[in-house]
Write a protein that holds these residues in place. Sequence first.
Motif, short mmCIF file in Angstrom:
data_model
loop_
_atom_site.label_atom_id
_atom_site.label_comp_id
_atom_site.label_asym_id
_atom_site.label_seq_id
_atom_site.Cartn_x
_atom_site.Cartn_y
_atom_site.Cartn_z
N GLN A 152 0.72 -1.31 -0.10
CA GLN A 152 0.12 -0.05 0.16
C GLN A 152 0.58 1.26 -0.23
O GLN A 152 0.35 2.42 -0.54
CB GLN A 152 -0.82 0.01 1.40
N LYS A 162 1.71 -1.74 4.91
CA LYS A 162 0.27 -1.19 4.99
C LYS A 162 0.39 0.41 5.28
O LYS A 162 1.33 0.70 6.03
CB LYS A 162 -0.82 -1.84 5.96
N ASP A 165 -1.03 2.42 7.69
CA ASP A 165 -1.69 2.16 9.07
C ASP A 165 -1.36 3.24 10.06
O ASP A 165 -0.28 3.78 9.81
CB ASP A 165 -1.81 1.03 9.57
N GLU A 167 0.06 2.40 13.02
CA GLU A 167 1.06 1.89 13.43
C GLU A 167 2.41 2.36 12.77
O GLU A 167 3.42 2.85 13.62
CB GLU A 167 1.09 0.53 13.40
N THR A 168 2.42 2.30 11.55
CA THR A 168 3.43 2.94 10.61
C THR A 168 3.44 4.49 10.85
O THR A 168 4.57 4.84 10.88
CB THR A 168 3.34 2.53 9.10
N ASN A 182 -3.96 1.92 -3.68
CA ASN A 182 -4.90 0.96 -2.84
C ASN A 182 -6.18 0.67 -4.02
O ASN A 182 -6.44 -0.41 -4.12
CB ASN A 182 -5.57 1.72 -1.61
N HIS A 229 -6.04 -7.33 3.87
CA HIS A 229 -4.69 -6.27 4.40
C HIS A 229 -5.42 -4.76 4.52
O HIS A 229 -4.90 -3.85 4.83
CB HIS A 229 -3.78 -6.30 3.38
N GLY A 230 -7.00 -4.63 4.49
CA GLY A 230 -7.55 -3.25 4.53
C GLY A 230 -7.31 -2.40 3.59
O GLY A 230 -7.28 -1.15 3.80
N PRO A 269 -3.27 7.57 6.41
CA PRO A 269 -3.39 6.48 7.51
C PRO A 269 -4.60 6.84 8.30
O PRO A 269 -5.06 5.84 8.93
CB PRO A 269 -2.11 6.01 7.88
N ALA A 329 -7.71 6.23 6.70
CA ALA A 329 -7.85 4.70 6.36
C ALA A 329 -8.25 4.08 7.95
O ALA A 329 -9.11 3.10 7.87
CB ALA A 329 -6.59 4.23 5.94
N GLU A 330 -7.80 4.42 8.84
CA GLU A 330 -8.03 3.76 10.33
C GLU A 330 -9.64 4.06 10.48
O GLU A 330 -10.25 3.11 10.90
CB GLU A 330 -7.29 4.34 11.28
N ARG A 344 -11.36 1.58 8.27
CA ARG A 344 -11.43 0.07 8.74
C ARG A 344 -12.19 -0.05 9.95
O ARG A 344 -12.79 -1.15 10.26
CB ARG A 344 -9.92 -0.16 8.92
#
Length: 597
Positions: free
Chosen positions: A77, A95, A97, A99-100, A362, A374-375, A427, A430-431, A434
Amino acid sequence: MSYTVKLAKEVLKTSRKRKAAGGSAPLYDAMSEWRKLADQVYGMHQQHMAKGGRAGIGHNNPPSAINLEDHPAWIPQRLVAEKAGRKRDPNDRPKVDMETLRSTPKLYSKQADVIRSYKNMPENMAGASDDDVMGHFINHVKDNLLTLHDAVPEHIRERSKLWYDGGRKISDDWSQKYSVPNYSVAGAIAALSPQTDWYANVSRAERVLDALRGNGQMAISPHGKTDFYNEFRFSPEMDARFNSVNAKGEAYSLNKDVYKPVYEMLSGKSLGELDKLNLPPKEKAVAKAMWIRLYDEAHNSSAHKIITPEGDFSENVKNNDGSEKGAGWGSLVEIAKAIRSVEAQDPSELSQLMGEKHKVRNFYNNIISPYSQHGDVTMDTHAVAAGLLRPLSGSSLEVAHNLDTSPPKGNPGAGGSDVTGIRGTYPVFAEAYRRAAAERNLLPRQMQSITWEAVRSLFPDTFKRGKNAGKVDEVWDQYRAGKINRDQAVNQTFQIAGASNGLRPPSWYREGSSGQPYASAQGSSEQGDVPVTGAYGESSGGMDRRARGGFTSSSSEAPQERRRRSEVAFGSHPVHKIPGIHIVTSEAGEPTFTGER
């Protein structure tokens, strides 16, 4: 019990439900349901084959037995720079996200700061921690998405969540028709997607495939060549198109000094003869892009078709006045990337071709691997507007931050990281998508499809042209100031948009008819935009029965919109120095030919 029998039972169950709900459940309706189920099985079979499976799915094995997580050509992504001498682990799945994003604290804090200034953020959170700001904003966007999702009637949601299933079906169908891998078709569609509505996007990809692999059969008058690619040479009509002027006396858009060397190089040559020139791959692709665009505009129809969520083609797209709407063309850079996708020898080439911005990457994944776990989620202008419940444009601050494009003058950018490949606030949104999807037992791309279509219904183009956008912003200013709560802001927004009694239906929808499009399609400005009209349940108007394979010769896009696209569409990149072709504008802009070969 064979799987065919299971399918039959599903068809009967669906028909009985419709009948119990007061419908007549006629035979054609049941057959339509059967066709849709059969299409799903076919798509699963294609994925099974793409993973190296044996031909034919066993009669006693339901599709759930097939691993649908990833197509082999799924790409990360985010595009992470590979260090010299070290290649990416093929089992790694980078991804986009939170976390990244958190792994780069300075970028995380910078993005929290820009989000603090949004109209959708309460002023009393100005002093809150970065984590609290991010948490509040993500939940706010999630709640707005759920509001939009729930405002769409269930029978519309069940179909509008299928847009990427339909995209995969088109990729599979054209893979067989044009004898190219389905990932190459998906790559061509994705490469042509920036700032383009879905109907035009698919039409452009079809025209590229037709010129490269289809023997030119889409032309108004087929040329009778057995080998179009190698035998059809740059025609007098193409010369005339390059040297044409419009009704205002303005020269054709590519008839400029910077493009004339490319034009002169193309003169009298076939596409196949361009392969024999000693040109770098990127420059050769741009030359082919100009050839295909000129050929299409000189020889092809201007029509293109409405597409249903299931990937079926229907009537021609219409302007509001009933005339046929042209699909237009994007930049030569976009067309060149589509060409290179079609010509790709290995799926690994697609990752570089899709670029560094998350939206196109994406989007490609959603088409080629719609059931990936993988969202993957495609977020364009309308996806941001859906999350904020505001009628935004491509130049809006929040959109620029999400897509990592140039923000309005005087505003800071959202930033990105070369180390992680994160670009903009993608991100964060995106969160939210999700989380919203998880609450409705959907995949993120399904939540995006449903709400993206819903926000186009809530804020159609005609709504944005007056003072309505300002009125909606005033509502969210009151929310930011703490004068009203979110529920009040949502209710007032729906009232201003004229949607208190329900959303308008999408263009493909006609009540009581499965798989049939709604009557007319209004203009739209970005990939995936599915034009809307009327209210759910209204009868459809007359439809043009002259529909045929659709190409276009011109775009109805306003000059100022074309300029805006060139300036902000999917990122102002540094200068890309390519021998012979010098790309000096954004990723969606036009290249400049230096004449050096």
